[in-house]
Design an enzyme around this catalytic site. Structure first.
Site, PDB file in Angstrom:
ATOM      1  N   HIS A   1       0.831  -1.209   0.000  1.00 33.26           N
ATOM      2  CA  HIS A   1       0.000   0.000   0.000  1.00 33.26           C
ATOM      3  C   HIS A   1       0.864   1.257   0.000  1.00 33.26           C
ATOM      4  CE1 HIS A   1      -4.048  -1.797   0.662  1.00 33.26           C
ATOM      5  NE2 HIS A   1      -3.354  -2.771   1.242  1.00 33.26           N
TER       6      HIS A   1
ATOM      7  N   ASP B   1      -0.729  -4.788   5.898  1.00 33.44           N
ATOM      8  CA  ASP B   1      -1.697  -5.687   5.254  1.00 33.44           C
ATOM      9  C   ASP B   1      -1.457  -5.789   3.753  1.00 33.44           C
ATOM     10  OD1 ASP B   1      -2.482  -2.930   5.160  1.00 33.44           O
ATOM     11  OD2 ASP B   1      -4.422  -3.548   4.361  1.00 33.44           O
ATOM     12  N   GLU B   2      -1.930  -6.857   3.189  1.00 36.66           N
ATOM     13  CA  GLU B   2      -2.046  -7.064   1.743  1.00 36.66           C
ATOM     14  C   GLU B   2      -0.748  -6.746   0.983  1.00 36.66           C
ATOM     15  OE1 GLU B   2      -6.724  -6.460   0.763  1.00 36.66           O
ATOM     16  OE2 GLU B   2      -5.606  -4.620   1.122  1.00 36.66           O
ATOM     17  N   ALA B   3       0.386  -7.175   1.514  1.00 36.13           N
ATOM     18  CA  ALA B   3       1.668  -6.988   0.826  1.00 36.13           C
ATOM     19  C   ALA B   3       1.909  -8.184  -0.088  1.00 36.13           C
ATOM     20  CB  ALA B   3       2.790  -6.835   1.843  1.00 36.13           C
TER      21      ALA B   3
END
Length: 806
Positions: free
Chosen positions: A439, A511-513
């Site tokens: 992100h 998150d969401e790497a």
């Protein structure tokens, strides 16, 4: 965070309005009280003991039979075959008079139908022809039968689509829904109505402080009450005036063992006393007192109301220390005044954390200075001069994300300080989030030095930085674990954010790497964790970071989705605390009603309604950990399609209020029916505050009215006016009559600045009912307004017109 010394009252905002044209009059339990209540006959849903039959059943399936419409379960339904001329009816166990009918339609409504009654099941009387172009919906239809009926039927004329008709509940009520007596949210741990004479606020009432920490909550209270009452309400350290409001703060003044936020509130005819160990505890007591006053206290102008408070004793404290709300300012920016308005709406429900999602792939929203020691030569001003000018735009197919382009902008350090200050006035601690190592596209787009070999995405040919991204794509960006510039940059960013943030937390995302290898992810996040700890802060991250080297006993894992076992391991192995934001119970960009054109459905497999946000237990959500390891709960407002304050409020409220009660009230004392009863009272308050909220269909939103006395001369229009709050109602849903003391009766039309509209994401404003009657003789006349709407008791409000000779 201590409450600062003053609380300037923010200007109420007149927010656009609308939603469901008709709302359910679902009956729910009265608000609990420790004192016995007077016996009353509760309205009865006569359909529950009746027998349902239908003209047909879809596919002749047993799970679609007529008996599903009166089984008390909105999760089941009757469905007809695929023709327009179909009906379903309920035969009552005993003939009875009927006040109103509620039809709950799921996804196969009638565009056109007639509600009918019969005394014998053969001869039918048409009650109402209903033609609507919304689906699903809940229809509330007034019957008001003068004589007992034995049957009630829905006779279809035209279906919504190619399927049949579907009704999940066919409710037949013998009386209007009862009006709740109290609307306290969150529900207090202990409340006793003593039955004494109510307290009356008057123009000589002082607010008396006891203890130096009492000044801030007392000043806050006086600021809340002055605009609507018109009273001076001086804040004093002593007073001999009768009927004072006393705010006392000091050790041992609140409930035992609840020093941080607990309070006591005692109301008698002679005095109101709020007692707490801390200023924030007293502020919680102030918010409860606020809700005990008439809703008109939320007006920005003086209202001629009786400012009474029932005689009660309250001892109260929160279940969890963290009751938060997250605002995603990265995808679409909210200027400072909108953040303040968002705080205003939430603070009254004892929300005490403001989590600001300051950075993401789409934008960077916090200004930073260039440090004296800057080995990589990074220009930190580019973060806002470049990525402060980006936001959500279009998806990969060129479709607009939301109703307009995302709002660009950023907070200066002074802006951020003002948000922190204002949040503190309202008892909130700010939790800033810099989301990484994924992100991070906004940082990569702004800072050339971050675009090293291991970073992603790559710059286009001839460019020095990654391209801007306005789509909703996530998981494609990463910092470079092998680059010294990464750690220099992150350390500088966290150091400056820590210096600006008096609260104990720094949120690093995590998150969401998806394009970061596990080894690189662990290397970077371990370093970021250590940096936060070195700055004297407690690190917070989304649950993907639960397996990293969390600082022992100084880390918080915020769960949103995925592996709960890893979260439990962080608790048992690293002494972490948990904040719960499970998507299916706290994500407000998910649709709350299938009629909403925008919003996700992935978290709940359909709309995440108010009941989903209320009916869960944080104490048992993560397996194999004690409730004491749960720091609290947090509602999360993401900004893929939500633009500006009005839309943010519309998607957050009232679901944020449900989260507030989940975090405050003991599990054993929570009940959804009881909650919706109390919530029904809050709608009028929110309306007067100018808050744009979604009037949930299964809440019987309470209507209230008040008159404004007038003076006129003989022969001139009186200009007598009433204000009516009726959340979710359109003008056509209300019938207003005024009966004058001289016998004249007027039928008047309520008007609103804003009618409700679900597609436009707005709730209705308050209504005005205006009489232009002229009087031929001097004197004093009383006009009593009566407002009626299907399924609810009439609301009455008198006013006086003094007529003088011309």
């Amino acid at each position: 965070m201590p409450v600062p010394r003053s609380r300037p009252r923010s200007k109420r905002r007149t927010v656009a309005a609308h939603v469901a044209v008709l709302i359910a009059a679902t009956l729910v339990a009265p608000v609990p009280s420790r004192a016995p209540a007077a016996a009353a006959t509760a309205p009865v849903n006569l359909a529950r003991t009746g027998t349902a039959t239908a003209s047909s059943v879809e596919l002749d399936r047993a799970d679609f039979v007529a008996a599903r419409v009166n089984d008390g379960d909105r999760g089941t339904r009757w469905s007809s075959k695929y023709q327009d001329d179909n009906w379903v009816q309920v035969r009552l166990a005993t003939p009875a008079t009927v006040d109103h009918v509620v039809l709950a339609w799921p996804n196969a409504c009638a565009r056109d139908f007639t509600l009918q009654t019969s005394a014998n099941g053969t001869t039918w009387t048409d009650v109402a022809r209903v033609q609507r172009d919304t689906c699903p919906r809940t229809d509330v239809i007034a019957v008001n039968s003068a004589q007992p009926v034995s049957h009630v039927r829905m006779q279809g004329h035209q279906r919504w689509a190619t399927y049949g008709y579907s009704i999940s509940e066919f409710e037949i009520w013998n009386a209007p829904a009862p009006a709740p007596s109290r609307g306290l949210l969150p529900r207090p741990v202990s409340l006793t109505e003593t039955g004494g004479t109510p307290y009356t606020l008057n123009r000589n009432t002082p607010v008396v402080t006891v203890g130096p920490q009492a000044t801030a909550p007392a000043t806050y209270l006086a600021g809340l009450l002055r605009p609507a009452t018109g009273y001076a309400l001086p804040v004093l350290t002593s007073s001999s005036a009768p009927a004072p409001i006393v705010v006392e703060v000091g050790a041992g003044k609140g409930p035992a063992g609840q020093a941080a936020e607990g309070y006591r509130l005692v109301v008698t005819t002679a005095k109101i006393q709020i007692s707490a160990d801390t200023a924030n505890g007293a502020l919680n007591g102030v918010q409860t007192l606020r809700q005990l006053l008439p809703q008109w206290v939320e007006s920005d102008t003086v209202v001629d109301a009786a400012w009474t408070v029932p005689a009660v004793t309250v001892s109260d404290h929160p279940r969890f220390a963290h009751r938060g709300m997250m605002l995603d300012v990265a995808r679409s920016f909210y200027p400072v005044h909108e953040v303040k308005a968002y705080i205003d709406a939430a603070a009254q429900y004892k929300i005490n954390r403001l989590h600001l999602h300051l950075t993401d792939d789409q934008g960077w929203r916090i200004a930073l200075d260039n440090p004296a020691d800057n080995p990589a030569g990074i220009d930190y001003g580019l973060l806002t001069s470049v990525s402060g000018r980006t936001a959500m735009t279009y998806d990969d197919n060129g479709q607009l994300m939301g109703t307009e382009l995302g709002v660009t902008g950023f907070y200066t350090k002074a802006d951020y300080a003002e948000i922190v200050r204002y949040a503190g006035l309202n008892g909130m601690t700010v939790v800033p989030e810099i989301d990484m190592p994924g992100h991070t596209n906004a940082a990569l787009h702004a800072i050339p030095q971050l675009n090293t070999a291991g970073a992603a995405p790559k710059p286009t040919a001839g460019a020095r930085t990654a391209p801007a991204n306005g789509t909703g794509n996530v998981g494609y960006s990463t910092l470079d674990a092998a680059s010294p510039a990464t750690y220099e940059f992150v350390t500088q960013v966290l150091t400056q954010i820590a210096a600006m943030t008096p609260g104990p937390y720094l949120h690093i995302g995590g998150d969401e790497a998806h394009v970061t290898s596990h080894a690189n992810y662990t290397t970077m996040v371990d370093a970021f964790n250590a940096t936060v700890a070195s700055l004297g802060k407690t690190v917070v991250g989304w649950n993907e970071y639960a397996g990293t080297a969390l600082p022992q006993d100084r880390a918080v894992v915020q769960y949103w989705n995925g592996d709960r076992t890893a979260v439990a391991n962080a608790v048992t192995g690293r002494g972490a605390k948990v904040v719960l934001s499970p998507a299916s119970h706290t994500y407000v960009p998910q649709k709350q009603d299938s009629r909403q054109p925008l919003g996700g459905t992935w978290a709940c497999g359909g709309p995440c309604g108010l009941d989903r946000h209320y009916n869960w237990d944080p104490g048992t959500f993560i397996p194999h950990i004690a409730e004491t390891s749960v720091l609290g709960v947090e509602s999360a407002l993401w900004g893929e399609f939500i633009r500006r304050l009005g839309q943010a409020q519309y998607y957050s409220l009232p679901r944020l209020i449900a989260t507030a009660e989940v975090g405050w009230t003991p599990q054993a004392q929570r009940d959804y029916a009881d909650f919706t009863t109390r919530l029904s009272v809050a709608g009028g308050r929110l309306t007067l505050q100018g808050v744009n909220f979604f009037p949930t269909a299964d809440v019987a939103w309470r209507r209230q009215a008040i008159g404004r006395s007038a003076t006129a001369t003989v022969g001139a229009p009186a200009g007598a006016a009433w204000t009516v709050t009726a959340p979710g109602a359109g003008s056509a849903d209300l019938t207003a009559t005024v009966t004058w003391s001289d016998g004249r009766v007027e039928t008047l039309t309520p008007t609103a600045t804003h009618e409700p509209s679900i597609p436009a994401m707005r709730v209705n404003s308050a209504f005005t009912v205006l009489s232009r009657r002229t009087f031929g003789t001097p004197g004093t006349y009383t006009g009593t307004l009566s407002v009626r709407s299907a399924g609810l008791p009439p609301v009455e409000a008198p006013l006086t017109v003094t007529v003088r000779a011309a």
